[in-house]
Design a protein around this motif. Structure first.
Motif, mmCIF file in Angstrom:
data_model
loop_
_atom_site.group_PDB
_atom_site.id
_atom_site.type_symbol
_atom_site.label_atom_id
_atom_site.label_comp_id
_atom_site.label_asym_id
_atom_site.label_seq_id
_atom_site.Cartn_x
_atom_site.Cartn_y
_atom_site.Cartn_z
ATOM 1 N N VAL A 122 -50.112 -6.173 -1.580
ATOM 2 C CA VAL A 122 -49.795 -4.906 -1.805
ATOM 3 C C VAL A 122 -48.502 -4.827 -2.925
ATOM 4 C CG1 VAL A 122 -49.337 -2.554 -1.150
ATOM 5 C CG2 VAL A 122 -51.341 -3.743 -0.369
ATOM 6 N N THR A 123 -47.482 -5.249 -2.208
ATOM 7 C CA THR A 123 -46.115 -5.311 -2.901
ATOM 8 C C THR A 123 -46.337 -5.870 -4.552
ATOM 9 O OG1 THR A 123 -45.036 -5.337 -0.924
ATOM 10 C CG2 THR A 123 -43.610 -5.932 -3.011
ATOM 11 N N VAL A 124 -46.960 -7.269 -4.303
ATOM 12 C CA VAL A 124 -46.845 -7.939 -5.620
ATOM 13 C C VAL A 124 -47.542 -7.041 -6.529
ATOM 14 C CG1 VAL A 124 -47.590 -9.845 -6.780
ATOM 15 C CG2 VAL A 124 -46.301 -10.073 -4.597
ATOM 16 N N THR A 125 -48.665 -6.645 -6.337
ATOM 17 C CA THR A 125 -49.528 -5.683 -7.195
ATOM 18 C C THR A 125 -48.697 -4.418 -7.777
ATOM 19 O OG1 THR A 125 -51.637 -6.189 -5.658
ATOM 20 C CG2 THR A 125 -51.643 -4.583 -7.434
ATOM 21 N N GLY A 126 -48.055 -3.805 -6.801
ATOM 22 C CA GLY A 126 -47.384 -2.838 -7.100
ATOM 23 C C GLY A 126 -46.255 -2.986 -8.271
ATOM 24 N N VAL A 127 -45.567 -4.060 -7.894
ATOM 25 C CA VAL A 127 -44.282 -4.285 -8.623
ATOM 26 C C VAL A 127 -44.930 -5.074 -9.999
ATOM 27 C CG1 VAL A 127 -42.687 -6.108 -9.008
ATOM 28 C CG2 VAL A 127 -42.730 -5.015 -6.829
ATOM 29 N N MET A 128 -45.907 -5.605 -10.145
ATOM 30 C CA MET A 128 -46.117 -6.457 -11.457
ATOM 31 C C MET A 128 -46.780 -5.178 -12.398
ATOM 32 S SD MET A 128 -45.958 -9.389 -11.551
ATOM 33 C CE MET A 128 -45.222 -10.461 -10.627
ATOM 34 N N ILE A 129 -47.676 -4.258 -11.704
ATOM 35 C CA ILE A 129 -48.243 -3.043 -12.347
ATOM 36 C C ILE A 129 -46.861 -2.243 -12.939
ATOM 37 C CG2 ILE A 129 -49.690 -1.054 -12.450
ATOM 38 C CD1 ILE A 129 -51.569 -2.411 -10.444
ATOM 39 N N SER A 130 -45.923 -1.837 -12.202
ATOM 40 C CA SER A 130 -45.121 -1.105 -12.482
ATOM 41 C C SER A 130 -44.242 -1.352 -13.568
ATOM 42 C CB SER A 130 -44.151 -0.568 -11.297
ATOM 43 O OG SER A 130 -43.734 -1.360 -10.520
ATOM 44 N N ILE A 131 -44.073 -2.977 -13.426
ATOM 45 C CA ILE A 131 -42.966 -3.484 -14.621
ATOM 46 C C ILE A 131 -43.786 -3.448 -15.869
ATOM 47 C CG2 ILE A 131 -42.296 -5.741 -15.191
ATOM 48 C CD1 ILE A 131 -41.384 -6.667 -12.530
ATOM 49 N N TYR A 132 -45.084 -3.746 -15.719
ATOM 50 C CA TYR A 132 -46.091 -3.704 -17.016
ATOM 51 C C TYR A 132 -45.892 -2.005 -17.661
ATOM 52 C CZ TYR A 132 -50.106 -2.526 -19.727
ATOM 53 O OH TYR A 132 -50.736 -2.112 -20.844
ATOM 54 N N TYR A 133 -46.025 -1.049 -16.482
ATOM 55 C CA TYR A 133 -46.011 0.248 -17.021
ATOM 56 C C TYR A 133 -44.711 0.505 -17.672
ATOM 57 C CZ TYR A 133 -50.158 1.834 -14.442
ATOM 58 O OH TYR A 133 -51.184 2.117 -14.158
ATOM 59 N N ALA A 134 -43.551 0.042 -16.924
ATOM 60 C CA ALA A 134 -42.149 0.303 -17.695
ATOM 61 C C ALA A 134 -42.189 -0.374 -18.825
ATOM 62 C CB ALA A 134 -41.247 -0.386 -16.641
ATOM 63 N N PHE A 135 -42.665 -1.534 -19.159
ATOM 64 C CA PHE A 135 -42.584 -1.804 -20.643
ATOM 65 C C PHE A 135 -43.540 -1.244 -21.634
ATOM 66 C CE2 PHE A 135 -40.436 -5.567 -18.802
ATOM 67 C CZ PHE A 135 -39.572 -6.150 -19.668
ATOM 68 N N ALA A 136 -44.588 -1.040 -21.129
ATOM 69 C CA ALA A 136 -45.696 -0.607 -22.110
ATOM 70 C C ALA A 136 -45.192 0.645 -22.412
ATOM 71 C CB ALA A 136 -46.936 -0.617 -21.588
ATOM 72 N N ALA A 137 -44.611 1.667 -21.319
ATOM 73 C CA ALA A 137 -44.406 3.064 -21.744
ATOM 74 C C ALA A 137 -43.215 3.124 -23.028
ATOM 75 C CB ALA A 137 -43.903 3.910 -20.693
ATOM 76 N N ARG A 138 -42.711 2.200 -23.168
ATOM 77 C CA ARG A 138 -41.548 2.318 -24.050
ATOM 78 C C ARG A 138 -42.012 1.743 -25.521
ATOM 79 N NH1 ARG A 138 -36.192 2.375 -22.140
ATOM 80 N NH2 ARG A 138 -35.776 1.283 -23.940
ATOM 81 N N THR A 139 -43.133 1.414 -25.475
ATOM 82 C CA THR A 139 -43.616 0.732 -26.717
ATOM 83 C C THR A 139 -44.297 1.611 -27.579
ATOM 84 O OG1 THR A 139 -43.950 -1.307 -25.402
ATOM 85 C CG2 THR A 139 -44.806 -1.382 -27.457
ATOM 86 N N PRO A 140 -43.786 1.829 -28.898
ATOM 87 C CA PRO A 140 -44.454 2.684 -29.673
ATOM 88 C C PRO A 140 -46.141 1.990 -30.036
ATOM 89 C CG PRO A 140 -43.040 1.679 -30.955
ATOM 90 C CD PRO A 140 -43.077 1.150 -29.429
ATOM 91 N N LEU A 141 -46.988 2.613 -30.393
ATOM 92 C CA LEU A 141 -48.439 1.923 -30.504
ATOM 93 C C LEU A 141 -48.384 0.955 -31.738
ATOM 94 C CD1 LEU A 141 -50.572 2.802 -28.476
ATOM 95 C CD2 LEU A 141 -51.733 3.974 -30.117
ATOM 96 N N ILE A 142 -48.763 -0.078 -31.331
ATOM 97 C CA ILE A 142 -49.000 -1.051 -32.859
ATOM 98 C C ILE A 142 -50.064 -1.176 -33.501
ATOM 99 C CG2 ILE A 142 -48.332 -3.570 -33.287
ATOM 100 C CD1 ILE A 142 -47.303 -3.728 -30.198
#
Lengths: 147, 178
Positions: A122-142
């Motif tokens: 559960v922890t690893v899932t949460g951490v991985m997805i939230s890191i992805y969210y954090a990166f992807a949310a800052r990226t303008p659509l390519i």
């Protein structure tokens, strides 16, 4: 937006379920075959990340909002530590899984390992997805042409 | 093949290709782990190294530029540092026991005990899981805490949660895209 990439979208829809199933297999079959919480957590996260990459971030965040993922991160650690505290209150040492089945210590070990690995996953899932969210949310659509 | 991939990573200017090559590097080292019978480690390497970190590097790549700038300084100093470090590491491996050596310290301390007792005590066929979750339960708890802390750190640094909370409902909709 994203009305092309038909093959990618169809294959993703087929694969996401399979990936989640495989993650659950790795998670709960970790006693018998290679794998365990860490690997299963990553595979589980990959299912959501793949969905987020192919269909946009908003779609996957409708399934799994960021606040849920943030709670998952802490929940996993709590499950792990809570297992230890439970065995503590049953009169055994911290994280001594024999506590869960005093007559058959090895059964207790099974339950304990299952619970602990679930917490890890559960922890690893949460951490991985939230890191992805954090990166992807800052990226303008390519643009697709940019690649 | 690992060496060839590593050299290609160094030589390539396009960062997109570098990310893909590092994924290839991870898969190759996963194969290496499989040949050394460390299936659990290979599994992790394939999932984390080749899968997740490639995606995260691509995400980072989308935030920055896509090509490496040509270096201004002379590469001699870094090359010297790498050579010295590599030589020191090779010197260190001379003292290491051979692969699968029964007299190695790693296979003599507590592990014979674990191997002998885990069938009776834990009854879990995958001994890696038995050691990881039961004998080394505290270590694994610490690892999970490390993963959790890393996640919290990344969130605090780049997720922009605070901005959203301050800005009220309008900023809440725009927040992640800002």
């Amino acid at each position: 937006m994203m009305h092309h990439h038909l093959i990618l979208r169809v294959v993703t829809k087929l694969l996401v379920g399979t990936i989640i199933l495989f993650a659950l297999y790795v998670q709960f079959h970790g006693d018998f075959s290679p794998g365990g919480g860490f690997q299963a957590g990553v595979i589980m996260a990959v299912a959501f990340i793949l969905y987020g990459i192919v269909f946009r971030l908003e779609k996957v965040q409708r399934v799994l909002p960021p606040w849920v993922v943030h709670k998952l991160m802490a929940l996993g650690v709590l499950i792990y530590a809570g297992t230890g505290i439970l065995s503590f209150f049953l009169g055994y040492n911290y994280l001594d899984y024999g506590a869960f089945s005093p007559d058959h210590p090895s059964h207790g070990q099974h339950w304990g390992i299952l619970a602990v690995e679930f917490g890890v996953g559960v922890t690893v899932t949460g951490v991985m997805i939230s890191i992805y969210y954090a990166f992807a949310a800052r990226t303008p659509l390519i643009d697709d042409e940019a690649w | 093949m690992l060496v060839v991939t590593a050299l290609a990573v160094v030589r390539t200017r396009s960062l997109f290709a570098v990310v893909m090559l590092s994924g290839v590097f991870s898969l190759l080292s996963a194969l290496l782990f499989v040949t050394m019978d460390a299936v659990d480690v290979a599994f992790t390497e394939a999932a984390v190294g080749a899968g997740i970190s490639t995606v995260l590097l691509l995400g980072t790549l989308a935030l920055t530029s896509r090509y490496e700038r040509t270096a201004r300084q002379s590469p001699l100093v870094p090359v010297a540092v790498v050579l010295v470090t590599g030589a020191a590491l090779f010197y260190g491996t001379l003292d290491m026991p051979n692969f699968g050596d029964p007299a190695a310290p790693a296979s003599n301390h507590v592990y014979p005990d674990y191997i002998a007792r885990s069938v009776d005590q834990i009854d879990v066929p995958n001994i890696v899981t038995a050691i990881l979750a039961s004998y080394r339960g505290f270590d694994t708890l610490g690892e999970v805490a490390v993963v959790f802390t890393a996640g919290v750190g990344v969130l605090l640094l780049i997720s922009g949660l605070r901005r959203r909370r301050k800005g009220g409902s309008k900023a809440k909709q725009e927040g992640p895209r800002a």
